[in-house]
Design a protein around this motif. Structure first.
Motif, PDB file in Angstrom:
ATOM      1  N   GLN A 612       0.857  -1.205   0.000  1.00 18.12           N
ATOM      2  CA  GLN A 612       0.000   0.000   0.000  1.00 18.12           C
ATOM      3  C   GLN A 612       0.887   1.247   0.000  1.00 18.12           C
ATOM      4  OE1 GLN A 612      -2.623  -0.244   3.354  1.00 18.12           O
ATOM      5  NE2 GLN A 612      -4.099  -1.591   2.350  1.00 18.12           N
ATOM      6  N   SER A 616       0.902   4.036  -2.719  1.00 12.67           N
ATOM      7  CA  SER A 616       0.509   5.433  -2.459  1.00 12.67           C
ATOM      8  C   SER A 616       1.651   6.347  -2.876  1.00 12.67           C
ATOM      9  CB  SER A 616       0.144   5.630  -0.996  1.00 12.67           C
ATOM     10  OG  SER A 616       1.297   5.811  -0.227  1.00 12.67           O
ATOM     11  N   ARG A 619       1.493   6.629  -6.516  1.00 13.65           N
ATOM     12  CA  ARG A 619       0.328   7.475  -6.855  1.00 13.65           C
ATOM     13  C   ARG A 619       0.710   8.941  -6.660  1.00 13.65           C
ATOM     14  NH1 ARG A 619      -3.116   4.125  -4.416  1.00 13.65           N
ATOM     15  NH2 ARG A 619      -2.953   5.226  -2.418  1.00 13.65           N
TER      16      ARG A 619
END
Ligand code: HEM
Length: 655
Positions: A612, A616, A619
């Motif tokens: 994750q 992130s 992202r």
């Protein structure tokens, strides 16, 4: 006399008539005791079931009027208004009746159990050391009286929809003590009997009470009735299923075998209830058809339905006073008394894998959790919205693990072996919650719960949202609180006497299982949850939470393995199990389970957080690049401008 009062008196008279007839027919009617046997007398013998009827009916009205003002009747703001204000007052008044009737029920039950007429009922039989108040039955009735009194006062002081939702929750909670009275208190499969009766009563009070409140609103001809009836119709379908299933499960525990359905008066009364449920189902179906056709006639159908419901409640109270085929003497040994049934045979791989036990809490959690989640997914599909199938599978895997750890093979031995108990604990707090939180239940609830029907209305969706943003939610999702609860409950439970107390009682075991599940779900909700949470934590913070937990969890497992004291020693010794007799060795195994089943999921979660985190970050990088490409490299621009300024400044100072 108003129409409402007349109808209420008629309903009570009908319920009383059915109560008397069924008590006579079923053998539950009071009979004089043989000479030499203490006898409370005929007055107590009849007053008790009538008082029970009054407590049940007043509880139904309190919960019904509260559910109407909080969920059914549309409102336009934080406070209820118009007819709903009167409805809250009515709920408060019936809560007073409920409380007083419960107090009367306490004294009548004491008189009945000790065989002493009311006039001779002394302190010793009521609040004395060996009085009714010293046993769970007595405490349950007194607790119900107290909660009803609190509801009466609280409903008198507030008109806020949110506080009233809280008061409704409290009133529903007061059903638990009732589930502990009646037959459920005194025979085998105690856990299944009490949990199914609790669900039964919650379903009955929401259904019958909700309809009674709507009937009251219909008499007053409110414009908001149709909207309320449409919303009630969904609630009624859920209540119909829950009442039917929980009633059949409870009856099965009392009947013991199918032959007793026709062979015993208890069985025949249960058949009468099944028939009543079928009639009520037909009413419900006709109501739904009427709603779809936007036809009139709600009140006429509703009042006929309410009279059938009142009669069924009379029948139900008679049932709770009728001797059951599975008598109260099924638990013949102290071990059976402790376990609420026979000691399971020695564990084998097959038994651990496929065993089954009537664990009411587990069955209720898995049954409701699965039904509600799949209903949510279905509504999404019906609306044409997508819901990732991975989430549904993850949720169902979580439910499957809970099923195995509570009423499945592992659950069977979690009451008798420390090692199996610890494995079940780890499944409920360390493994199942991972799958549950990846199922995104909050997001599904927020997308499928009914929203406001008019501007300003506080709907169940907005109630959930305000809960998610409440100070309480912010506190429990704080990165310190989750690990503290998670690790704290390990040490707090096993290294104190709490574990023995909870292991030694049926409801205690259920509470422990719910606690493990709740604390584990909260921990993983903050750590890897995909649902909206009050405060999104940076991956580094979540990683920190994990780093804090792992050593404490490992240390706990080692402490259990190396302990020379047997946890809940007298409980496990009292079981006199003919297998795994070395309690310390079994505990050592349990410690090993905690280590293995604790650390592995935590390491898996560490991997998930790192993924994750990486996602992130990439992202963020992509977002940064996109912003850069849109506005050019603003940082570089700024830097160059600065250099230019500096150069300019330099030139001015030193031409
Ligand atoms: C499938 C249909 C149903 C079955 C099999 C069923 C079965 C049962 C059983 C076994 C009990 C426990 C009695 C005891 O303590 O021994 C019970 C309690 C109760 N049932 Fe039902 N029930 C059904 C439907 C209903 C309906 C439709 C209503 C109301 C409209 C209702 C209202 C109640 C109430 C109020 C109690 C608690 C009585 C008390 O202890 O005070 N039941 N039911």
């Amino acid at each position: 006399m108003t129409r409402t009062t007349r109808d209420l008196i008629l309903a009570f008279m009908l319920a009383s008539f059915v109560l008397i007839v069924c008590l006579q027919a079923g053998g539950g009617a009071p009979t004089p005791a043989p000479p030499g046997i203490p006898d409370p007398g005929q007055f107590v013998g009849w007053a008790l079931p009538f008082t029970k009827l009054l407590t049940d009916l007043s509880a139904v009205l309190v919960i019904g009027f509260l559910v109407a003002v909080v969920f059914l009747v549309p409102s336009t703001g934080d406070d209820v208004e118009g007819l709903s204000v009167q409805a809250v007052r009515i709920a408060s008044r019936w809560a007073i009746v409920w409380s007083i009737a419960s107090v009367a029920l306490f004294f009548l039950t004491a008189s009945d159990i000790f065989g002493e007429p009311l006039s001779k009922l002394s302190w010793a039989y009521t609040f004395g050391g060996r009085g009714l108040a010293s046993v769970s039955l007595g405490r349950a009735i007194l607790l119900q009286a107290l909660v009803a009194a609190v509801v009466a006062i609280a409903a008198r002081w507030t008109l806020g929809v949110r506080p009233l939702a809280g008061i409704l929750g409290l009133s529903l909670g007061a059903m638990a003590p009732i589930a502990l009275t009646g037959h459920a208190a005194s025979s085998g499969s105690h856990d299944l009997a009490t949990t199914s009766l609790l669900l039964h009563l919650v379903g009955v009070t929401l259904w019958v009470g909700g309809l009674a409140a709507l009937g009251w609103i219909a008499i007053r001809g409110s414009k908001r009735l149709e909207a309320a009836v449409t919303r009630f119709s969904t609630l009624a379908v859920w209540a119909f299923v829950i009442v039917g299933v929980s009633g059949v499960v409870n009856a099965a525990v009392r009947l013991g075998s199918f032959d007793e359905v026709f062979g015993s008066s208890y069985g025949r009364l249960v058949l009468a209830k099944l028939a009543a449920l079928a009639v009520l189902g037909t009413f419900g179906y006709r109501q739904r058809k009427r709603i779809v056709a936007a036809g009139s006639g709600f009140a006429r159908l509703a009042f006929s339905e309410l009279f059938v419901m009142a009669a069924t409640i009379g029948l139900a109270v008679a049932l709770s006073r009728t001797p059951t085929p599975v008598g109260t003497d099924t638990l013949n040994t102290p071990v059976e008394d402790l376990l609420g049934g026979p000691l399971p045979a020695a564990p084998t791989a097959l038994r651990l894998l496929w065993g089954f036990s009537g664990n009411g809490v587990g069955l209720a959690v898995v049954g409701l959790g699965t039904a509600l989640y799949l209903r949510g997914v279905l509504s999404m599909r019906q609306r044409g919205d997508d819901w990732p199938v991975g989430r549904t599978i993850s949720w169902l895997v979580g439910m499957l693990i809970i099923a195995w750890a509570t009423f499945g093979g592992l659950g069977v031995y979690s009451h008798v072996l420390f090692s199996a108990h610890m494995a079940s604990h780890m499944m409920l707090s360390m493994v199942a919650p991972i799958f549950l939180v990846l199922g995104a239940p909050m997001t599904l609830a927020l997308r499928t719960l009914p929203g406001p029907r008019q501007a300003g209305e506080i709907s169940s969706r907005s109630l959930l949202l305000s809960f998610l943003h409440s100070r309480f939610s912010r506190f429990i999702t704080n990165p310190l609180v989750g690990p503290l609860l998670f690790v704290g409950s390990l040490y707090g439970l096993y290294f104190t006497g709490i574990f023995e107390t909870l292991m030694s009682s049926h409801w205690g075991h259920g509470v422990m299982e719910l606690h493990f599940l709740a604390v584990g779900t909260l921990y993983y909700y903050v750590l890897i949850g995909i649902d909206p949470s009050p405060k999104a934590l940076a991956p580094i913070v979540r990683f920190g939470m994990l780093m804090v937990t792992i050593p404490f969890h490992a240390f706990f497992a080692i402490a259990v393995m190396s302990s020379n004291t047997v946890f809940a020693g007298s409980y496990f010794r009292e079981l006199h199990r003919p297998y795994l007799t070395d309690l310390l060795h079994d505990q050592y195994l349990g410690g090993g389970m905690a280590w293995a089943m604790g650390e592995i999921p935590l390491v898996l979660v560490m991997g998930a957080i790192l993924v994750q985190w990486f996602r992130s970050d990439s992202r963020d990088a992509r977002r940064f690049d996109r912003a850069e490409s849109r506005s050019g490299d603003s940082d570089l621009e700024a830097y160059n401008a600065r250099l230019r300024d500096l150069a300019e400044h330099g030139k001015r100072r030193d031409p």
